[in-house]
Design a protein around this motif. Structure first.
Motif, PDB file in Angstrom:
ATOM      1  N   GLU A 228     -10.987  -2.681   3.541  1.00 37.67           N
ATOM      2  CA  GLU A 228     -10.388  -2.916   2.229  1.00 37.67           C
ATOM      3  C   GLU A 228     -11.307  -2.291   1.187  1.00 37.67           C
ATOM      4  O   GLU A 228     -12.535  -2.452   1.254  1.00 37.67           O
ATOM      5  N   VAL A 229     -10.727  -1.570   0.222  1.00 38.60           N
ATOM      6  CA  VAL A 229     -11.526  -0.829  -0.753  1.00 38.60           C
ATOM      7  C   VAL A 229     -11.037  -1.117  -2.163  1.00 38.60           C
ATOM      8  O   VAL A 229      -9.848  -0.970  -2.465  1.00 38.60           O
ATOM      9  N   ALA A 230     -11.953  -1.520  -3.013  1.00 35.77           N
ATOM     10  CA  ALA A 230     -11.631  -1.760  -4.418  1.00 35.77           C
ATOM     11  C   ALA A 230     -11.340  -0.437  -5.135  1.00 35.77           C
ATOM     12  O   ALA A 230     -11.978   0.589  -4.862  1.00 35.77           O
ATOM     13  N   ARG A 362      -2.285  -3.404  -2.503  1.00 41.32           N
ATOM     14  CA  ARG A 362      -2.011  -4.826  -2.694  1.00 41.32           C
ATOM     15  C   ARG A 362      -1.586  -5.092  -4.151  1.00 41.32           C
ATOM     16  O   ARG A 362      -2.067  -4.424  -5.075  1.00 41.32           O
ATOM     17  N   GLU A 363      -0.730  -6.062  -4.338  1.00 40.51           N
ATOM     18  CA  GLU A 363      -0.290  -6.432  -5.682  1.00 40.51           C
ATOM     19  C   GLU A 363      -1.441  -7.103  -6.438  1.00 40.51           C
ATOM     20  O   GLU A 363      -1.996  -8.093  -5.968  1.00 40.51           O
ATOM     21  N   TRP A 385      -6.898 -20.026  -3.642  1.00 37.46           N
ATOM     22  CA  TRP A 385      -8.119 -19.209  -3.630  1.00 37.46           C
ATOM     23  C   TRP A 385      -7.781 -17.722  -3.701  1.00 37.46           C
ATOM     24  O   TRP A 385      -8.506 -16.940  -4.334  1.00 37.46           O
ATOM     25  N   TYR A 386      -6.664 -17.330  -3.058  1.00 40.78           N
ATOM     26  CA  TYR A 386      -6.251 -15.929  -3.071  1.00 40.78           C
ATOM     27  C   TYR A 386      -5.790 -15.522  -4.465  1.00 40.78           C
ATOM     28  O   TYR A 386      -6.059 -14.406  -4.928  1.00 40.78           O
ATOM     29  N   ARG A 387      -5.131 -16.446  -5.162  1.00 44.09           N
ATOM     30  CA  ARG A 387      -4.673 -16.195  -6.524  1.00 44.09           C
ATOM     31  C   ARG A 387      -5.855 -16.043  -7.478  1.00 44.09           C
ATOM     32  O   ARG A 387      -5.767 -15.333  -8.484  1.00 44.09           O
ATOM     33  N   ASP A 388      -6.969 -16.729  -7.164  1.00 48.38           N
ATOM     34  CA  ASP A 388      -8.166 -16.603  -8.005  1.00 48.38           C
ATOM     35  C   ASP A 388      -8.645 -15.156  -8.114  1.00 48.38           C
ATOM     36  O   ASP A 388      -9.250 -14.762  -9.115  1.00 48.38           O
ATOM     37  N   LEU A 389      -8.386 -14.369  -7.075  1.00 42.57           N
ATOM     38  CA  LEU A 389      -8.819 -12.968  -7.096  1.00 42.57           C
ATOM     39  C   LEU A 389      -8.111 -12.199  -8.206  1.00 42.57           C
ATOM     40  O   LEU A 389      -8.633 -11.192  -8.706  1.00 42.57           O
ATOM     41  N   ARG A 390      -6.908 -12.671  -8.587  1.00 47.48           N
ATOM     42  CA  ARG A 390      -6.163 -12.034  -9.677  1.00 47.48           C
ATOM     43  C   ARG A 390      -6.508 -12.656 -11.030  1.00 47.48           C
ATOM     44  O   ARG A 390      -6.303 -12.039 -12.078  1.00 47.48           O
ATOM     45  N   PRO A 396      -7.039  -2.974  -8.869  1.00 49.42           N
ATOM     46  CA  PRO A 396      -6.230  -2.329  -7.826  1.00 49.42           C
ATOM     47  C   PRO A 396      -7.072  -2.155  -6.561  1.00 49.42           C
ATOM     48  O   PRO A 396      -8.265  -1.865  -6.634  1.00 49.42           O
ATOM     49  N   HIS A 397      -6.456  -2.336  -5.408  1.00 44.35           N
ATOM     50  CA  HIS A 397      -7.178  -2.181  -4.152  1.00 44.35           C
ATOM     51  C   HIS A 397      -6.186  -1.944  -3.018  1.00 44.35           C
ATOM     52  O   HIS A 397      -4.996  -2.245  -3.135  1.00 44.35           O
ATOM     53  N   ALA A 398      -6.702  -1.390  -1.939  1.00 42.96           N
ATOM     54  CA  ALA A 398      -5.842  -1.045  -0.804  1.00 42.96           C
ATOM     55  C   ALA A 398      -6.655  -1.101   0.479  1.00 42.96           C
ATOM     56  O   ALA A 398      -7.887  -1.123   0.464  1.00 42.96           O
ATOM     57  N   GLY A 399      -5.943  -1.118   1.582  1.00 43.31           N
ATOM     58  CA  GLY A 399      -6.602  -1.152   2.884  1.00 43.31           C
ATOM     59  C   GLY A 399      -5.583  -1.012   3.994  1.00 43.31           C
ATOM     60  O   GLY A 399      -4.401  -0.735   3.754  1.00 43.31           O
ATOM     61  N   PHE A 400      -6.037  -1.229   5.212  1.00 44.69           N
ATOM     62  CA  PHE A 400      -5.131  -1.133   6.363  1.00 44.69           C
ATOM     63  C   PHE A 400      -5.729  -1.864   7.554  1.00 44.69           C
ATOM     64  O   PHE A 400      -6.888  -2.305   7.529  1.00 44.69           O
ATOM     65  N   GLY A 401      -4.931  -1.986   8.576  1.00 41.00           N
ATOM     66  CA  GLY A 401      -5.401  -2.546   9.833  1.00 41.00           C
ATOM     67  C   GLY A 401      -5.115  -1.583  10.969  1.00 41.00           C
ATOM     68  O   GLY A 401      -4.041  -0.956  11.011  1.00 41.00           O
ATOM     69  N   LEU A 402      -6.083  -1.433  11.866  1.00 36.43           N
ATOM     70  CA  LEU A 402      -5.894  -0.613  13.074  1.00 36.43           C
ATOM     71  C   LEU A 402      -6.043  -1.510  14.288  1.00 36.43           C
ATOM     72  O   LEU A 402      -7.061  -2.193  14.443  1.00 36.43           O
TER      73      LEU A 402
END
Length: 432
Positions: A228-230, A362-363, A385-390, A396-402
């Protein structure tokens, strides 16, 4: 006492007398000579036991060794006369450490898959399974090296989670001291929190899916790496995924050529895995499928057959972007130019292996995120807790899973992911 040497290092001891410890993999011979195939975890070597080179007691011991006996051999390393780059051991002394108390159940003959899976703890000793596990280990080493060398910080995500991120139908539920907990489907939400602290992060660990699937691509427990990258957008996410995948394949080709040869893998197909990867939007992928006679329409999610047909149109992995927002998770950001589409992407592997990477942007808006949580009928309090990040410095940030297992299956050319993990957990299998 001669120096103890591993089989994979015999080449640097040519002409020297060494000590080898391992297990008898197979043997053949005659009245005057025995050829012992010995494995030690790093490889398999032929140890030649000649009646002229050892005493009669040692020769008889070699002659009657049972499969999987653990032994110690002292002998001289010579290059194989017919196979350059391979070595053999001319035995001077042999000691039996332990012999099986029963006949080894996996013999050098054909066995059914169920039998082999029931004896998975022993099947791992075979040449093919050994090669697969070595490739798996190399893939994981490549994953860690790539991120560690590119400024990422490893952050371990929890396995117990209170969040039913995408509904509870595919989650394993468990009691957690009176509270309901789930086995994690993904470390992504936690990586988003970590990215706000460290900028560039990744996790690597087991994840769980309770869906009742029996396909060759699915496991109930599998390993996933999630960066995940900011401040990264979709273009950056795709570029990262492409560079990452090219790195993994190149490292395996370089360091595990012998194992790929054992697996009879056509490496010419892997050598094509170079950037840039072709990219097409979901709508164009639908058009491609329809041109092939597939009855798939806008709004449908892709199944395994769809992914195979799309990937077959290219000679390397392909990136599909802008899926319908309606079929994506609540946290996926929508395209500001057309909110019907999500800013997401999947990387499809060639040769019928399907999606091996999935991710996107991610939104970051709290109001939009809250609306999406409610629209998905998820308990908003579980995401406080996840909402606290907003709330506190949204970004803006994005990432992926392999998925490690799907990636290993593709690189090794395996038909089923059950061989890519030491002890697979599937719909009908919990043992051994």
């Amino acid at each position: 006492m001669a120096e103890h040497v591993r089989i994979e290092d015999l080449g640097s001891h040519t002409g020297q007398e060494v000590l080898l410890r391992g297990w008898l993999y197979n043997k053949r011979g005659s009245k005057k000579i025995q050829f012992l195939e010995v494995r030690d975890g790093s490889g398999i070597v032929q140890a030649i036991v000649g009646l002229r080179d050892v005493d009669e007691e040692t020769f008889e011991a070699a002659k009657h060794l049972a499969q999987e006996s653990s032994i110690e051999i002292q002998g001289v390393v010579n290059e194989h006369p017919k196979r350059p780059g391979e070595y053999e051991l001319h035995t001077k002394a042999l000691r039996l450490i332990a012999e099986p108390t029963e006949e080894y159940p996996i013999t050098p003959k054909e066995h059914g898959v169920d039998f082999l899976m029931d004896h998975r703890h022993l099947w791992l000793r075979s040449r093919r399974q050994h090669a697969i596990l070595r490739v798996r280990a190399e893939v994981i080493a490549a994953v860690r090296a790539y991120f560690d060398d590119n400024g990422f910080t490893l952050v371990d995500a929890p396995i117990f989670t209170p969040n039913a991120c995408e509904g509870t139908s595919t989650l394993f539920e468990t009691d957690y001291h009176g509270d309901t907990a789930y086995l994690s489907q993904s470390g992504q939400l936690y990586m988003e929190a970590a990215a706000a602290a460290l900028g560039k992060v990744y996790c690597l660990g087991p994840t769980f899916r309770a869906e009742k699937s029996k396909t060759r691509r699915h496991l109930a427990e599998f390993w996933m790496v999630e960066p995940e990258v900011a401040f990264m957008d979709l273009e950056g996410d795709m570029a990262l995924a492409e560079d990452f995948l090219v790195h993994i394949v190149a490292r395996v080709l370089d360091r595990r050529a012998k194992e790929l040869e054992i697996l009879e893998r056509d490496t010419s197909k892997l050598e094509m895995v170079k950037g840039p990867f072709p990219r097409l939007r979901y709508e164009d992928a639908i058009t491609l499928l329809q041109s092939k006679g597939v009855d798939t329409k806008i709004g449908d999610d892709f199944g395994g057959d769809d992914e195979t047909i799309i990937a077959e149109s290219f000679d390397r992995p392909v990136i599909v972007t802008h899926y319908p927002a309606a079929i994506k998770a609540f946290y996926m950001k929508r395209d500001p130019e057309d909110e019907r589409w999500a800013l997401g992407m999947d990387v499809l592997a060639p040769e019928g292996y399907g999606e091996i990477i999935g991710g996107g942007v991610r939104e970051e808006s709290l109001d939009v995120l809250d609306a999406r949580i409610r629209a998905h009928d998820l308990p908003i309090e579980a995401f406080d807790w996840y909402r606290d990040l907003r709330k506190y410095g949204s970004f803006p940030h994005a990432g992926f899973g392999l998925g490690i297992e799907r990636t290993v299956a593709w690189i090794c050319g395996l038909k089923h992911v059950r061989e890519t993990i030491p002890f697979p957990r599937m719909l009908n299998r919990l043992h051994p």
